[in-house]
Design an enzyme around this catalytic site. Structure first.
Site, PDB file in Angstrom:
ATOM      1  N   HIS A 166       1.439  -1.068  -0.107  1.00  0.00           N
ATOM      2  CA  HIS A 166       0.262   0.108  -0.166  1.00  0.00           C
ATOM      3  C   HIS A 166       0.463   1.011  -0.178  1.00  0.00           C
ATOM      4  O   HIS A 166       0.667   2.694  -0.456  1.00  0.00           O
ATOM      5  CB  HIS A 166      -1.070   0.164   0.750  1.00  0.00           C
ATOM      6  CG  HIS A 166      -1.562  -1.433   1.268  1.00  0.00           C
ATOM      7  ND1 HIS A 166      -3.374  -0.479   0.760  1.00  0.00           N
ATOM      8  CD2 HIS A 166      -2.032  -2.535   1.858  1.00  0.00           C
ATOM      9  CE1 HIS A 166      -3.748  -1.517   0.141  1.00  0.00           C
ATOM     10  NE2 HIS A 166      -3.283  -2.655   0.725  1.00  0.00           N
ATOM     11  N   ASP A 181       3.740   9.514  -0.954  1.00  0.00           N
ATOM     12  CA  ASP A 181       2.616   8.803  -0.478  1.00  0.00           C
ATOM     13  C   ASP A 181       2.349   7.139  -1.387  1.00  0.00           C
ATOM     14  O   ASP A 181       2.625   8.028  -2.995  1.00  0.00           O
ATOM     15  CB  ASP A 181       1.441  10.103  -0.513  1.00  0.00           C
ATOM     16  CG  ASP A 181       0.053   9.030  -0.026  1.00  0.00           C
ATOM     17  OD1 ASP A 181       0.218   8.524   1.320  1.00  0.00           O
ATOM     18  OD2 ASP A 181      -0.018  10.668   0.440  1.00  0.00           O
TER      19      ASP A 181
HETATM   20  C1  G6P Z   1      -0.909   2.973   5.762  1.00  0.00           C
HETATM   21  C2  G6P Z   1      -0.595   1.956   6.262  1.00  0.00           C
HETATM   22  C3  G6P Z   1      -1.614   0.539   6.717  1.00  0.00           C
HETATM   23  C4  G6P Z   1      -1.761   1.193   7.996  1.00  0.00           C
HETATM   24  C5  G6P Z   1      -2.423   2.940   7.714  1.00  0.00           C
HETATM   25  C6  G6P Z   1      -2.059   3.454   9.989  1.00  0.00           C
HETATM   26  O1  G6P Z   1      -1.939   3.863   5.185  1.00  0.00           O
HETATM   27  O2  G6P Z   1       0.037   1.656   4.542  1.00  0.00           O
HETATM   28  O3  G6P Z   1      -1.018  -0.421   6.659  1.00  0.00           O
HETATM   29  O4  G6P Z   1      -2.651   0.615   8.420  1.00  0.00           O
HETATM   30  O5  G6P Z   1      -1.451   3.591   7.291  1.00  0.00           O
HETATM   31  O6  G6P Z   1      -1.257   2.760  10.765  1.00  0.00           O
HETATM   32  P1  G6P Z   1      -1.527   2.514  11.328  1.00  0.00           P
HETATM   33  O7  G6P Z   1      -0.038   2.239  12.586  1.00  0.00           O
HETATM   34  O8  G6P Z   1      -2.286   2.681  12.456  1.00  0.00           O
HETATM   35  O9  G6P Z   1      -1.748   0.706  11.343  1.00  0.00           O
END
Ligand code: G6P
Length: 465
Positions: free
Chosen positions: A156, A363
């Protein structure tokens, strides 16, 4: 897809929550239609972890498997290696990446735990879809345990060029673990090319043939830019709560022009650069003093990690100084809000705004850009200012594309967005809306699964719109 789908991600989605994220909505739909499994971290941190314990909750025909992390695992796997090493590296911030071998070991062992948790429920013809940087070596762990199923991995985040990747100790181990997959998907063509170049440099020209890597097996490498569910976001934007939010904001800003920024509070999002550009804009274009306001929503994120606490302090002081320099008794140039808004509130805010500043330094995709376009009234749309370093810029070419490091050109883009004639706003919006509708969340999900389950079919693995 007739086989059962098994989704694995660090965070386990809660399909029952109305505010479940886009990913949960798209994958939840596929899981519900054919039955399936979603495996992830429960979000719990427990003092001591029995490494074989897996909890299972069944909702309809979907099994949710969750594992807890103990404190050492949470620290080593999630905080240190995933968010302290990989996240900055993948976003080209090697200057703040922390490298330590003990966290790498814990990251490996947690990936092994994910693999073992899955083995107990895996069926022969299940199709496995692994998500994101937390779980890069998981496919390799599954193969080591004898799993023969088709496995896809989707990143992602962005993937940086080979020179940046090579900074990571043991990068060959980490990246070659993806050769255990049948399909590796990236957000943009640039990411896909970076991966193929990396493989050529470190594993030889003969390892790459067009869009496939042949090492341990034939691995297809594609770009699958993620989208949003445009119809459902537009429905949210029409909901009474969103409309009330929009009306309230319009009333408050009836004589002013509203610009917005909406981000997770993360150093990759370029928020300080954006705030500085907005300050420079007010400095250069005096006629917009008292009439342009930037609302910056920064949702709290990973705030127990140093770099995140620092950026929060930097933003508070930057906003304070610009408000101090330009503010008047009846007008503050920046409203900085450090909290998470729900979908209705965001959709209302997007509609009330004249301009969205989506200017990350790096991003993977950036879905705020897509949501902003989906929420606009096509007859009086707002303007999107978009960083060339967001994956979305490969698709959303009719936005005003900026380099967020270049303050002067960003200032001019802000000005251009604010004075853009209606017919140009409509034309740009029409083209952008068509793109995000065509390449929506369902297209992404179907495209990836199609490439994973029918690899022989003709498919353009370097998707560009
Ligand atoms: C990004 C990553 C996700 C992640 C999100 C929130 O979008 O690609 O995999 O879940 O950030 O971050 P966190 O560390 O809170 O999961």
């Amino acid at each position: 897809m007739s086989s059962r789908l098994v989704v694995i991600s660090n965070r386990l989605a809660d399909l029952n929550k109305p505010a479940a994220g886009g990913l949960a909505i798209a994958l939840g739909g596929v899981l519900r239609s054919g039955g399936g499994v979603w495996l992830g971290w429960s979000g719990n941190i427990v003092p001591y972890q029995d490494e074989n314990s897996v909890a299972c909750t069944t909702v309809g025909n979907v099994d949710f498997l969750s594992i807890d992390l103990d404190e050492g695992e949470h620290q080593g796997y999630y905080k240190n290696y995933a968010n302290g090493t990989l996240w900055p590296l993948l976003h080209q911030r090697v200057d703040i990446a922390v490298f330590d071998s003990s966290s790498e070991k814990i990251y490996r062992s947690v990936n092994k735990r994910f693999a073992h948790a899955l083995l107990s429920v895996l069926r022969e013809d299940d199709v496995i879809w692994i998500h994101d940087y937390h779980l890069i070596p998981l496919a390799e762990e599954l193969r080591a345990a004898g799993v023969m199923n088709r496995i896809g991995f989707f990143l992602h985040t962005p993937l940086p060029p080979p020179a940046t990747l090579s900074v990571l100790p043991n990068h060959e181990w980490l990246l070659s673990s993806l050769f255990a997959c049948d399909l590796v998907g990236f957000q943009s063509n640039e990411d896909r090319v970076n991966f193929l170049s990396y493989v050529q440099i470190y594993f030889g020209d003969e390892a790459v043939d067009g869009s496939t890597v042949t090492r341990r097996r034939r691995t297809i490498v594609g770009s699958f830019p993620i989208g949003i569910d445009v119809d459902s976001f537009q429905a949210v934007a029409q909901s009474p709560a969103a409309q009330a939010m929009c009306a309230g904001m319009r009333e408050e800003y009836s004589k002013r022009k509203l610009l917005i920024g909406v981000d997770r509070l993360d150093y990759s999002k370029g928020i300080p650069q954006r705030i500085r550009s907005f300050g420079a804009f007010l400095h250069s274009f005096r006629e917009f003093r008292r009439s342009a306001t930037l609302i910056q929503i920064a949702s709290p994120s990973r705030d127990d990690i140093n770099a995140y606490a620092e950026i929060q302090r930097e933003l508070e002081s930057l906003c304070g100084s610009i408000n101090g320099d330009f503010g008047e008794l009846d007008w503050m140039p920046i409203r900085y809000i450090h909290k998470t808004l729900n979908q209705d509130e965001l959709a209302g805010l997007y509609q009330a705004a004249k301009v969205a500043l989506v200017t990350p330094l790096r991003d993977g995709m950036n879905l705020v850009a897509k949501e902003f376009i989906a929420a606009q009234n096509p007859y009086k749309p707002g303007v999107l200012v978009l960083s060339k370093f967001a994956g979305a810029a490969e698709q959303m070419r009719e936005a005003l594309i900026v380099n967020p490091y270049d303050t002067e050109s960003t200032v001019h883009a802000i000005h251009r967005a604010l004075v853009m004639p209606l017919h140009e706003r409509q034309e740009r919006h029409r083209a952008l809306l068509a793109t995000i509708k065509r390449y929506d969340l369902h297209w992404w999900c179907k495209g990836f699964l199609h490439a994973l389950t029918r690899p022989e079919s003709k498919h353009d693995y370097s998707i560009k719109s």
